[in-house]
Design a protein around this motif. Structure first.
Motif, PDB file in Angstrom:
ATOM      1  N   ARG B 465       0.803  -1.387  -0.003  1.00 26.36           N
ATOM      2  CA  ARG B 465      -0.090  -0.056  -0.048  1.00 26.36           C
ATOM      3  C   ARG B 465       0.767   1.156   0.002  1.00 26.36           C
ATOM      4  NH1 ARG B 465      -0.974   4.059   2.527  1.00 26.36           N
ATOM      5  NH2 ARG B 465       0.539   3.729   3.880  1.00 26.36           N
ATOM      6  N   ASN B 469       0.731   3.948  -2.729  1.00 23.65           N
ATOM      7  CA  ASN B 469       0.401   5.382  -2.376  1.00 23.65           C
ATOM      8  C   ASN B 469       1.499   6.393  -3.144  1.00 23.65           C
ATOM      9  OD1 ASN B 469      -0.848   7.549  -0.854  1.00 23.65           O
ATOM     10  ND2 ASN B 469       0.840   7.458   0.469  1.00 23.65           N
ATOM     11  N   GLN B 472       1.086   6.274  -7.019  1.00 23.06           N
ATOM     12  CA  GLN B 472      -0.035   7.023  -7.409  1.00 23.06           C
ATOM     13  C   GLN B 472      -0.042   8.484  -7.004  1.00 23.06           C
ATOM     14  OE1 GLN B 472      -2.679   8.361  -5.153  1.00 23.06           O
ATOM     15  NE2 GLN B 472      -3.741   8.991  -7.128  1.00 23.06           N
ATOM     16  N   LYS B 487      -4.714   4.649  -8.993  1.00 23.09           N
ATOM     17  CA  LYS B 487      -5.607   5.259  -7.977  1.00 23.09           C
ATOM     18  C   LYS B 487      -6.601   3.818  -7.416  1.00 23.09           C
ATOM     19  CE  LYS B 487      -6.794   9.642  -8.433  1.00 23.09           C
ATOM     20  NZ  LYS B 487      -7.196  10.712  -9.255  1.00 23.09           N
ATOM     21  N   ASN B 488      -7.119   3.350  -8.564  1.00 16.60           N
ATOM     22  CA  ASN B 488      -8.037   2.073  -8.003  1.00 16.60           C
ATOM     23  C   ASN B 488      -7.450   1.139  -7.421  1.00 16.60           C
ATOM     24  OD1 ASN B 488     -10.682   2.741  -8.916  1.00 16.60           O
ATOM     25  ND2 ASN B 488      -9.662   3.187 -10.817  1.00 16.60           N
ATOM     26  N   LYS B 491      -7.027   2.151  -3.880  1.00 17.68           N
ATOM     27  CA  LYS B 491      -8.102   2.222  -3.241  1.00 17.68           C
ATOM     28  C   LYS B 491      -8.427   0.716  -2.516  1.00 17.68           C
ATOM     29  CE  LYS B 491     -11.244   5.575  -5.183  1.00 17.68           C
ATOM     30  NZ  LYS B 491     -12.008   5.643  -6.509  1.00 17.68           N
ATOM     31  N   GLU B 494      -5.888  -0.145   0.230  1.00 20.87           N
ATOM     32  CA  GLU B 494      -6.205   0.858   1.767  1.00 20.87           C
ATOM     33  C   GLU B 494      -7.549  -0.140   1.989  1.00 20.87           C
ATOM     34  OE1 GLU B 494      -7.107   4.719   0.166  1.00 20.87           O
ATOM     35  OE2 GLU B 494      -5.110   5.179   0.698  1.00 20.87           O
ATOM     36  N   ARG B 495      -8.349  -0.688   1.242  1.00 22.87           N
ATOM     37  CA  ARG B 495      -9.606  -1.352   1.859  1.00 22.87           C
ATOM     38  C   ARG B 495      -8.903  -2.548   2.396  1.00 22.87           C
ATOM     39  NH1 ARG B 495     -13.045  -0.869  -2.819  1.00 22.87           N
ATOM     40  NH2 ARG B 495     -12.587  -2.913  -3.771  1.00 22.87           N
ATOM     41  N   ASP B 505     -11.423  -8.930  -4.440  1.00 17.76           N
ATOM     42  CA  ASP B 505     -10.349  -7.650  -4.735  1.00 17.76           C
ATOM     43  C   ASP B 505      -8.988  -7.770  -5.446  1.00 17.76           C
ATOM     44  OD1 ASP B 505     -12.134  -5.755  -3.987  1.00 17.76           O
ATOM     45  OD2 ASP B 505     -11.543  -5.752  -1.881  1.00 17.76           O
TER      46      ASP B 505
END
Lengths: 167, 618
Positions: B465, B469, B472, B487-488, B491, B494-495, B505
């Protein structure tokens, strides 16, 4: 916007910078760096001024370049610029607790980046190349190695005390 | 050639005698790391105390030399006295007097300031016995830490500009290129493209204006070899650039340096000025008809500028966005002219190859990766710092011999190599010879050489992550796959670290990763998914633990922390309930309390408040 269109900008200073760097398109980044050094940020009016003064540029181009690079700030930075390194080595050795401690000490809410009194501004940078000393914090160019949440609090409080005594 | 070259051997002899006259040389590191630890004050103190000292070695006097980075940053401030064969570590201002009095004057080493071997726990007296240095082969970094980086004379004494003199004397630019091709040198910035070929392509456009550009935009978080070379031995870089310029027929060059490296920029400026004044750069170099002018351009903080076309745009004063290739910079680069772009470490190899020959260089390394490579060894190892080893050295040698093993006796988990573009290597790769091709095959890459060691307490999903980050944030936004894809992917990651991930996922992540890899315009996007793909490959079970069991095996991810009260140990003192900011702890006096997990915000306030250590966090 109001803070950025303040009157009383000393344009002769800007002219000096432009002629020192060279009034050419390819020197735009260097010019913006010097302006930021002088004014501690990039006021909108100055960007417009540069954009109309140098051939081949437009205010939009200058704004585009200024917002592209992480180094440039469109808001005034604090008298003390705090940079917390969040490069890989610092991250693995705990830069986030240090960052949180600074936010807490300075009462910076989420998203806020300069303190109300303009004394401190805070940002994270991706790597300062001092990985052997991780985690690292830099305040106005001075490197503080192997920081912890407690140690950085002391650093900031010392600066605060010096400032209040100075006044 | 009608011009006469200067006699460089004579110049060297002159400066060597000057250095000999300095007497006992005390080298104090003045690299970024040691300056942060107070080395400038240590230097001042040494100068004060050492002024009138007659050393026990019967030399005339003592000279204090502020040097570039020794690489052993964590042990700073480093003080090395080569004539006494000793290295002092973690030297503080107040230790200087003892070193001068006890060792320099009276020949008795100050034991408490010696390096302690993490394995034997014993003090190390001799320089070559320090495990950190013992297994290294320092060629690019040979002079870093040995000379005063702000003195051209000291550089000359180590042979600086001798290689440039040699190529000017021979007067055959094609032979220079052939030598580089033959050496097998590959780009040290990340791509690993054969350097000689790049020179050849650019040289094909000889005749008009062309440029040499040095990429010093060391953006990889966790890498600092280029900084060390620029700070510690700037003339080696400048000489490499001039040789490149001579080979491809360029008379002008730019060094693009990150603004985050103020000391490197300062030292380069000093070095260029000194070299120009003495005729080693500038017009009619060393009496020849070769001219070469070097400018410095400060970057402004954009990782993507490490990509060559983006870097060119940035030098031209524009937003640093990459453009499609071809045309390659070799044909159409800076200001539309043919341009050779090499990174700092690559160019710093050039002069030694010219002097010692391609065969010497290619005798080191593996079949397809020749020479040595610098690595920035950081993270959870005992000896962090900058190292240089032959290509093909195994990860085990680096982490456990040079690095001295994992800190605090913890267990090795993985190494992230090559920064946000690289991947991770695990225990099964410890004996893999590290070179360009083996690492690509393992799903990682040499990259610029950042090596971040992680132990059992590092959450691999969190690390993935972290890198996503970073990329991104640094994606310039020009092409859709990189801008939207990263970006996706972020996301989703992060989830997952928040405990809200779903099994599907993982499929989406892999699908997105492939799309971003295939569809992005430049290297940033093409490599951005690497950390995710490689961690998914080697640590899928950790991803699954986060998703299915809502558990972070390393105990790092905040959202998955569960704080519980041991009913056996709880005395019902109510202290925790009173300290809980959200009223999540229930219970009555003298009865065991318990935590309502739906209310708990995992702040840990109760943990610290319990006098009976009854509260635990998994």
């Amino acid at each position: 916007m109001s803070q950025q269109t303040q009157a009383g900008i000393d344009y002769s200073k800007v002219d000096e910078i432009i002629s020192a760097c060279g009034a050419e398109k390819s020197h735009l980044i260097a010019i913006l760096q010097k302006v930021q050094e002088e004014f501690r940020y990039l006021p909108l009016d100055i960007m417009t001024y540069i954009g109309t003064k140098i051939e081949g540029l437009s205010p939009a181009t200058v704004y585009g370049v200024a917002t592209f690079y992480a180094q440039f700030s469109l808001q005034p930075k604090g008298k003390y610029e705090i940079k917390v390194c969040d490069g890989t080595a610092c991250h693995v050795r705990g830069s986030m607790p240090v960052l949180n401690a600074i936010k807490q000490t300075l009462n910076l809410e989420n998203g806020q980046y300069t303190t109300e009194n303009g004394l401190f501004s805070l940002e994270t940078v991706s790597c300062l190349g001092a990985c052997g000393l991780a985690p690292v914090v830099v305040v106005n160019g001075k490197v503080y190695p192997q920081m912890t949440a407690d140690a950085i609090k002391i650093v900031i409080e010392t600066i605060m005390n010096e400032e209040s005594e100075g006044k | 050639m009608t011009t006469t070259l200067i006699d460089i051997k004579k110049e060297q002899q002159k400066v060597k005698e000057q250095i000999k006259a300095q007497g006992l040389r005390v080298l104090v590191c003045a690299g970024t790391g040691c300056v942060a630890n107070g080395s400038l004050k240590v230097i001042e103190r040494f100068k004060e105390l050492g002024a009138d000292v007659r050393p026990m070695t019967h030399q005339d006097k003592v000279t204090i030399v502020p040097t570039g980075c020794h690489g052993f940053c964590e042990q700073g401030v480093l003080v090395v006295i080569p004539d006494l064969d000793i290295t002092y570590v973690k030297v503080k201002l107040e230790d200087v007097e003892e070193i001068v009095e006890s060792h320099i004057k009276n020949g008795k080493p100050v034991e408490r300031l010696l390096y302690v071997d993490p394995k034997t726990q014993e003090h190390v007296f001799k320089n070559e016995e320090i495990n950190f240095y013992a297994k290294q082969t320092r060629t690019t970094l040979a002079n870093c830490g040995e000379i005063d980086a702000e003195s051209l004379d000291e550089a000359l004494a180590t042979g600086a500009y001798e290689a440039l003199h040699k190529v000017l004397e021979q007067g055959n630019p094609d032979a220079v290129i052939d030598e580089i091709v033959k050496s097998g040198l590959r780009g040290r910035g990340g791509g690993g493209f054969p350097t000689g070929m790049k020179w050849k392509f650019t040289a094909a456009n000889r005749g008009g204006k062309s440029y040499v550009v040095c990429n010093g935009d060391e953006g990889d978080p966790g890498a600092f070899m280029d900084r060390s070379v620029m700070e510690g031995d700037p003339h080696k870089l400048l000489e490499g650039m001039a040789i490149a310029g001579y080979a491809i027929g360029a008379d002008e060059a730019y060094i693009y340096v990150r603004a985050e490296y103020p000391l490197a920029i300062h030292r380069l400026r000093v070095a260029i000025k000194q070299a120009e004044e003495r005729g080693y750069l500038g017009k009619n170099i060393m009496g020849s008809d070769f001219n070469f002018e070097i400018h410095i351009k400060e970057g402004a903080g954009a990782f993507v500028c490490g990509e060559e076309t983006a870097l060119i745009a940035s030098i031209e004063g524009e937003r640093g966005m990459p453009r499609p290739k071809p045309p390659f910079p070799a044909n159409k680069g800076l200001f539309g002219r043919p341009t050779l772009i090499n990174n700092v470490e690559t160019l710093a190899n050039v002069s030694t190859i010219i002097l010692k020959g391609a065969d010497w260089f290619s005798s080191m390394g593996t079949e397809k990766s020749k020479g040595t490579k610098t690595f920035a060894l950081t993270g959870e190892v005992n000896n962090t710092g900058l190292i240089e080893v032959p290509m093909g050295t195994t990860l085990r040698e680096i982490v456990f011999d040079i690095g001295g093993g994992i800190r605090g006796g913890k267990k090795f988990k993985a190494v992230q190599i090559g920064g946000p573009s690289g991947g991770c290597l695990t225990e099964e790769h410890l004996d893999l010879p590290m070179d360009y091709d083996n690492l690509i095959a393992a799903g990682a890459m040499v990259g610029s050489g950042g090596l971040v060691v992680m132990n059992e307490d590092t959450c691999i999903v969190e690390v993935a992550r972290f890198f996503m980050n970073f990329t991104q944030n640094e994606s310039c936004g020009k092409c859709v796959p990189c801008r939207e894809g990263t970006k996706n992917m972020l996301k989703i990651l992060e989830r997952i670290v928040k405990g809200k991930g779903e099994m599907k996922d993982l499929e989406t992540l892999e699908e997105l990763a492939t799309a971003v890899k295939d569809g992005s315009l430049c290297g940033l996007g093409k490599t951005a998914p690497n950390p995710v793909l490689s961690t998914l490959k080697y640590f899928k079970d950790e991803y699954i633990a986060h998703i299915k069991d809502k558990r972070c095996p390393a105990g790092v991810c905040e959202a998955m922390k569960v704080i519980t009260i041991d009913e056996e140990l709880c005395k019902g003192c109510t202290k925790c309930a009173r300290n809980c900011p959200v009223g999540a702890i229930e219970g009555t006096v003298r009865n065991p309390h318990h935590i309502d997990q739906s209310k708990c915000i995992k702040c840990g306030a109760c943990l610290n408040s319990c006098p009976f250590k009854a509260i635990k966090q998994n």
